[in-house]
Design an enzyme around this catalytic site. Structure first.
Site, short mmCIF file in Angstrom:
data_model
loop_
_atom_site.label_atom_id
_atom_site.label_comp_id
_atom_site.label_asym_id
_atom_site.label_seq_id
_atom_site.Cartn_x
_atom_site.Cartn_y
_atom_site.Cartn_z
N LYS A 1 0.85 -1.29 -0.22
CA LYS A 1 0.13 0.04 -0.01
C LYS A 1 0.90 1.36 0.10
O LYS A 1 0.67 2.12 -0.84
CB LYS A 1 -0.94 0.08 1.35
CG LYS A 1 -1.59 1.33 1.37
CD LYS A 1 -2.50 1.37 2.73
CE LYS A 1 -1.71 1.76 4.00
NZ LYS A 1 -1.46 3.13 4.27
N ASN A 2 1.70 1.20 1.00
CA ASN A 2 2.77 2.49 1.03
C ASN A 2 3.86 2.84 0.15
O ASN A 2 4.23 3.78 0.04
CB ASN A 2 3.19 2.58 2.45
CG ASN A 2 2.13 2.83 3.44
OD1 ASN A 2 1.02 3.27 3.25
ND2 ASN A 2 2.57 2.68 4.73
N CYS B 1 -5.92 13.33 12.77
CA CYS B 1 -6.02 11.84 12.27
C CYS B 1 -5.96 11.09 13.56
O CYS B 1 -5.48 11.71 14.50
CB CYS B 1 -4.75 11.67 11.43
SG CYS B 1 -4.18 9.98 11.23
N ARG C 1 0.16 14.68 12.81
CA ARG C 1 0.47 14.45 11.52
C ARG C 1 0.59 16.00 10.65
O ARG C 1 -0.06 15.85 9.64
CB ARG C 1 -0.05 13.48 10.79
CG ARG C 1 -0.43 12.17 11.64
CD ARG C 1 -0.75 11.22 11.02
NE ARG C 1 -0.04 10.42 9.88
CZ ARG C 1 -0.43 9.35 9.09
NH1 ARG C 1 -1.66 8.91 9.12
NH2 ARG C 1 0.11 8.87 8.11
N ASP D 1 4.15 1.03 11.89
CA ASP D 1 2.96 0.08 11.38
C ASP D 1 2.57 -1.42 11.80
O ASP D 1 1.77 -2.06 11.49
CB ASP D 1 2.80 -0.03 9.82
CG ASP D 1 2.93 1.54 9.37
OD1 ASP D 1 2.40 2.48 10.06
OD2 ASP D 1 3.05 1.96 8.14
N ARG E 1 -8.80 -0.09 4.05
CA ARG E 1 -7.98 0.51 3.46
C ARG E 1 -6.64 0.15 3.25
O ARG E 1 -6.05 0.59 2.10
CB ARG E 1 -7.70 1.76 4.21
CG ARG E 1 -9.01 2.87 4.73
CD ARG E 1 -8.71 4.10 5.39
NE ARG E 1 -7.50 4.47 4.79
CZ ARG E 1 -6.87 5.46 5.52
NH1 ARG E 1 -7.32 6.03 6.62
NH2 ARG E 1 -5.62 6.27 4.81
#
Ligand code: EPU
Length: 419
Positions: A22-23, A117, A122, A306, A398
């Protein structure tokens, strides 16, 4: 709204294919804005954040097509807007990644300021500061970043904090700037390297990605290319913990174990047997209960933030006590209260959580608060007694492709129902 129902207590066993990261795919899709001619991105995971990015690119006027194997082709020939609206940016903060590419290629970008968030404040001040140092005029007004420039100028930029998307935004901006840019204190994450490799395939001149000094010699134009994104190291780590927390075994294919050194090290410390090959990793717990481990998150190559929530879940059922220190985000312990509702023994002191393992967690209705927190609740549920209901799972969608199908293929009793 959908929810997941998970009946815990099954020892997972089997093989899973890991999706594209994803990232990595999100910045790479933003990078397609830099190229003349179509770019094809391969190994794209089927995720809500990818859909949002496609919506954003389409909104800008790019033409986006998808093939049946989730290859995505982006052509910017029809681009007619440089505005990223609040409605899209608020649902996905990484939309900020279009700022650098739009500005450097079109001399203009109006990008909504991402709001707060769940995991922390952030800010994006370092993205803005870097672009200003390259000559951009930037005004933050009415909730938008309004950026203008003739041609960005190469500069030596010293980022005061290690920022992943900040490094990516500035690297993309520098790719079409005039002269040489040196990014000091760059993020070293594999996803930054993957973006650099994609830019290089488009014709960019970049050296040093993967180290803390990245040098970009600006070029006049970039051209579309075909690029395959790296495997998702966080999805890989999450499935490894899923096997570990249930005392089971899993072989993960189509991944890269070299991107997971810190995570594999901690899993070994927790008592797992780990074997790796070029593009696979296998974890076997042999039915053992995990040992508690201490972790401290920090930029790559240290332990990833993460994976923090997932290891917190592992410690919840481990033998002994482990401390979990979060150094990247100020509020990334939202899962603690939910895990406590399942019987976890966790004490939070500032940025440190002390987790004392319990023999068994018990099922409870719990609520997902952000992507990785949701993953930790699913993992806890796999080990808990009874049926856990995980609500608000759009967070999970997501960032995890087909999570219930993949877990079910390992034997998990998991299903998605309409709430
Ligand atoms: N920061 C600033 N100013 C800035 C930018 C960052 O103060 O201008 C601070 C942040 O507040 C934070 C720290 O620097 O305290 C690091 O944040 P970073 O910018 O590295 O995070 P990010 O780029 O917004 C990416 C990932 C996150 C991941 C972090 C850290 C993407 C799209 N997102 O976010 O992924 O947690 O790096 O590794 O790449 C996730 O996948 O669940 C996720 C949240």
């Amino acid at each position: 709204m959908n929810k997941l129902l998970i009946q815990g207590g099954v020892r997972l066993d089997g093989e899973v294919r890991i999706s594209g990261a994803k990232n990595a795919v999100l910045p790479i899709m933003a990078a397609t804005l830099l190229a003349e001619g179509p770019t094809v991105v391969e190994n794209v995971p089927h995720l809500l954040d990818v859909t949002t990015t496609v919506t954003l690119l389409t909104h800008l006027g790019a033409s986006v097509t998808m093939d049946e194997k989730m290859g995505i082709e982006v052509d910017t020939a029809t681009l007619n807007s440089q505005l990223a609206p609040y409605e899209l940016v608020k649902t996905m903060r990484s939309s900020i990644l279009v700022l650098g590419p739009l500005l450097t290629r079109y001399g203009k970008a109006d990008v909504s300021l991402p709001g707060g968030c769940a995991i922390g404040s952030r800010p994006v001040n370092l993205h803005i500061k870097g672009l200003q140092e390259m000559g951009a005029e930037i005004e933050v007004k009415n909730g938008f970043i309004h950026a203008r420039c003739d041609r960005l100028q190469g500069a030596r930029l010293v980022m005061e904090m290690v920022t992943v998307t900040g490094t990516e935004n500035l690297m993309m901006a520098a790719a079409l700037a005039k002269g040489t840019t040196v990014l000091e204190n760059s993020a070293r994450e594999p996803e930054v390297v993957d973006l650099a490799n994609c830019l290089i395939a488009m014709g960019a001149k970049i050296t040093g990605a993967g180290t803390d000094t990245i040098t970009i010699e600006g070029v006049d134009k970039l051209t579309g290319c075909r690029y395959r994104v790296v495997p998702d190291r966080i999805e890989t780590g999450t499935f490894l913990v899923a096997a570990a927390i249930t005392g089971g075994r899993v072989k993960l294919k189509n991944t890269d174990p070299r991107l997971l050194d810190a995570v594999l090290h901690k899993l070994t410390e927790a008592g797992a047997e780990i074997t790796t090959g070029d593009n696979w990793v296998e974890l076997n717990m042999h039915g053992r209960r995990p040992q508690a481990v201490n972790i401290r998150t920090a930029p790559y190559p240290a332990f990833p933030t993460d994976m923090q929530a997932q290891f917190m879940a592992l410690n919840c059922v481990a033998e002994g006590a482990g401390t979990v220190v979060e150094t990247i985000f100020e509020n990334r312990f939202m899962h603690v209260q939910e895990l406590q509702r399942m019987g976890a023994d966790i004490e939070v002191q500032g940025h440190t959580a002390i987790v004392r393992g319990v023999e068994k967690l018990t099922a409870a209705p719990v609520m997902a608060t952000d992507l990785r927190a949701s993953a930790s609740l699913v993992l806890a549920a796999l080990a808990a007694e009874g049926e856990t209901e995980v609500q608000r799972i759009y967070h999970i969608d997501r960032g995890y492709e087909l999570i219930e199908e993949k877990l079910a293929s390992l034997g998990a009793r998991i299903r998605r129902v309409q709430a």
